[in-house]
Scaffold this motif. Structure first.
Motif, PDB file in Angstrom:
ATOM      1  N   SER A 105      37.305  41.924  39.453  1.00  0.00           N
ATOM      2  CA  SER A 105      35.958  41.362  39.397  1.00  0.00           C
ATOM      3  C   SER A 105      35.038  42.256  38.579  1.00  0.00           C
ATOM      4  O   SER A 105      34.835  43.429  38.910  1.00  0.00           O
ATOM      5  CB  SER A 105      35.394  41.211  40.813  1.00  0.00           C
ATOM      6  OG  SER A 105      34.001  40.998  40.794  1.00  0.00           O
ATOM      7  N   GLU A 106      34.471  41.705  37.536  1.00  0.00           N
ATOM      8  CA  GLU A 106      33.515  42.458  36.710  1.00  0.00           C
ATOM      9  C   GLU A 106      32.273  42.822  37.518  1.00  0.00           C
ATOM     10  O   GLU A 106      31.706  43.907  37.360  1.00  0.00           O
ATOM     11  CB  GLU A 106      33.120  41.632  35.479  1.00  0.00           C
ATOM     12  CG  GLU A 106      32.201  42.376  34.517  1.00  0.00           C
ATOM     13  CD  GLU A 106      31.902  41.591  33.259  1.00  0.00           C
ATOM     14  OE1 GLU A 106      30.895  41.927  32.589  1.00  0.00           O
ATOM     15  OE2 GLU A 106      32.650  40.646  32.938  1.00  0.00           O
ATOM     16  N   LEU A 107      31.873  41.923  38.423  1.00  0.00           N
ATOM     17  CA  LEU A 107      30.686  42.167  39.241  1.00  0.00           C
ATOM     18  C   LEU A 107      30.884  43.395  40.131  1.00  0.00           C
ATOM     19  O   LEU A 107      29.984  44.247  40.249  1.00  0.00           O
ATOM     20  CB  LEU A 107      30.391  40.932  40.100  1.00  0.00           C
ATOM     21  CG  LEU A 107      29.034  40.874  40.809  1.00  0.00           C
ATOM     22  CD1 LEU A 107      27.906  40.864  39.794  1.00  0.00           C
ATOM     23  CD2 LEU A 107      28.960  39.646  41.711  1.00  0.00           C
ATOM     24  N   ILE A 108      32.053  43.511  40.736  1.00  0.00           N
ATOM     25  CA  ILE A 108      32.311  44.647  41.620  1.00  0.00           C
ATOM     26  C   ILE A 108      32.591  45.916  40.807  1.00  0.00           C
ATOM     27  O   ILE A 108      32.281  47.026  41.244  1.00  0.00           O
ATOM     28  CB  ILE A 108      33.450  44.315  42.593  1.00  0.00           C
ATOM     29  CG1 ILE A 108      33.002  43.157  43.498  1.00  0.00           C
ATOM     30  CG2 ILE A 108      33.855  45.529  43.422  1.00  0.00           C
ATOM     31  CD1 ILE A 108      34.039  42.674  44.473  1.00  0.00           C
ATOM     32  N   SER A 109      33.120  45.770  39.603  1.00  0.00           N
ATOM     33  CA  SER A 109      33.284  46.910  38.713  1.00  0.00           C
ATOM     34  C   SER A 109      31.931  47.537  38.400  1.00  0.00           C
ATOM     35  O   SER A 109      31.784  48.772  38.366  1.00  0.00           O
ATOM     36  CB  SER A 109      33.973  46.475  37.419  1.00  0.00           C
ATOM     37  OG  SER A 109      34.059  47.549  36.503  1.00  0.00           O
ATOM     38  N   GLU A 110      30.929  46.710  38.205  1.00  0.00           N
ATOM     39  CA  GLU A 110      29.568  47.212  37.954  1.00  0.00           C
ATOM     40  C   GLU A 110      29.003  47.880  39.197  1.00  0.00           C
ATOM     41  O   GLU A 110      28.281  48.880  39.106  1.00  0.00           O
ATOM     42  CB  GLU A 110      28.667  46.058  37.516  1.00  0.00           C
ATOM     43  CG  GLU A 110      29.037  45.462  36.155  1.00  0.00           C
ATOM     44  CD  GLU A 110      28.253  44.207  35.836  1.00  0.00           C
ATOM     45  OE1 GLU A 110      27.445  43.775  36.696  1.00  0.00           O
ATOM     46  OE2 GLU A 110      28.440  43.647  34.743  1.00  0.00           O
ATOM     47  N   LEU A 111      29.336  47.355  40.372  1.00  0.00           N
ATOM     48  CA  LEU A 111      28.832  47.928  41.622  1.00  0.00           C
ATOM     49  C   LEU A 111      29.346  49.352  41.812  1.00  0.00           C
ATOM     50  O   LEU A 111      28.615  50.220  42.305  1.00  0.00           O
ATOM     51  CB  LEU A 111      29.263  47.049  42.799  1.00  0.00           C
ATOM     52  CG  LEU A 111      28.804  47.502  44.193  1.00  0.00           C
ATOM     53  CD1 LEU A 111      27.286  47.471  44.300  1.00  0.00           C
ATOM     54  CD2 LEU A 111      29.430  46.626  45.269  1.00  0.00           C
TER      55      LEU A 111
END
Length: 300
Positions: A105-111
């Motif tokens: 997940s790109e979103l969780i990678s950013e997190l």
């Protein structure tokens, strides 16, 4: 036969024959100082004493909604369900966990790179850090199964080759955590005691232990001793709150028989100065999606 790197002394022997014992921890819980990050001296001292810190409102309601939608998307992805990184419930077959989620997940990678997360991890561990493990956990209403009492470090040491408990986990709630819907329980201060476990690690044990762990769990007598000394706290709080807890703290959760589901994002940071070696009590290391062997520091 254990394939331990002979250059690394085993300070925390486990998976032994006969009876296990309690070993006093020689490593710090907090490695950094107030000047190293956002946590003040009092918060760091409390974390050092209890082994955990709760950060209320780490994520905003809007952020919680965005991550919740991401979890729904991931659990509904039929193609992803065939991936070995997806763990299903032993009885129902529903998705229980998705590992290495920061690479899916790109979103969780950013997190992972968010200063609210990364800066606290660096401060607690007193160094640059990398992601040892990431996952999302799903505990549905009525039939979500819990996790028996355990120390994460015991498993990471035995099966992944993590030399010392210089790692910290961040569990971010995406649903409200009540005392009655399977919330995480911890024994405050128990991170100071390493509990040896009995029994040899089976081959490819992760294939069954991620659903139900039987080797690498403490005896009922040891759990009773720890509970008598440290007591039990429970993580409750609204969606968006986060629990930071030491890798060696004794923790577990009960089944969820309420209608209220419980889901979270789980991020484990290890110090780059605590890189994995050969497993201390297993014939080979677990797959990298469970215990990463990429020690590249996380950067923003």
């Amino acid at each position: 036969m254990t394939l331990t790197d002979t250059r690394v002394e085993d300070h925390y022997p486990t998976r032994i024959p006969g009876e296990g014992g309690l070993i006093e921890r020689t490593d710090p819980t907090v490695w950094g100082t107030e000047s190293d990050g956002p946590m003040d001296a009092a918060t760091l001292a409390a974390h050092d004493a209890k082994g955990y810190t709760i950060v209320e409102g780490l994520l905003s309601p809007a952020e919680v909604q965005g991550y919740w939608q991401e979890l729904v998307r991931l659990s509904s992805d039929e193609e992803l369900k065939a991936d070995e990184r997806v763990i299903t419930e032993k009885a129902s077959g529903e998705v229980r966990s998705i590992f290495e989620v920061h690479r899916i997940s790109e979103l969780i990678s950013e997190l992972v790179r968010d200063p609210r997360i990364l800066d606290r991890a660096r401060q607690i561990l007193g160094s640059e850090v990398y992601v040892h493990q990431s996952r999302v956990n799903y505990m549905p209403g009525f039939k979500g199964t819990g996790f028996y009492w355990h120390s994460d470090f015991e498993t990471w040491h035995a099966e992944d080759g993590m030399p010392r408990p210089r790692a910290v986990s961040c569990s971010i709630a995406l649903t409200d955590n009540y005392p009655f819907n399977g919330g995480l329980m911890v024994m405050p201060g128990s991170q100071r005691t390493f509990v040896q476990c009995v029994g040899e690690t089976p081959e490819d044990y992760y294939k069954t232990s991620l659903k139900e762990q039987k080797i690498g769990v403490p005896s009922e007598d040891d759990i009773t001793k720890l509970a008598a000394e440290y007591g039990v706290d429970q993580f409750t709080g609204s969606a968006g709150s986060a629990l930071w807890f030491d890798s060696n703290i004794m923790h577990g959760s009960g089944n969820n028989i309420t209608p209220y589901p419980r889901s979270n994002i789980f991020l484990v940071f290890n110090s780059v100065e605590n890189a994995l070696v050969e497993p201390f009590a297993a014939s080979k290391a677990r797959p990298s999606f469970i215990g990463s062997r990429d020690f590249t520091p996380i950067t923003r």
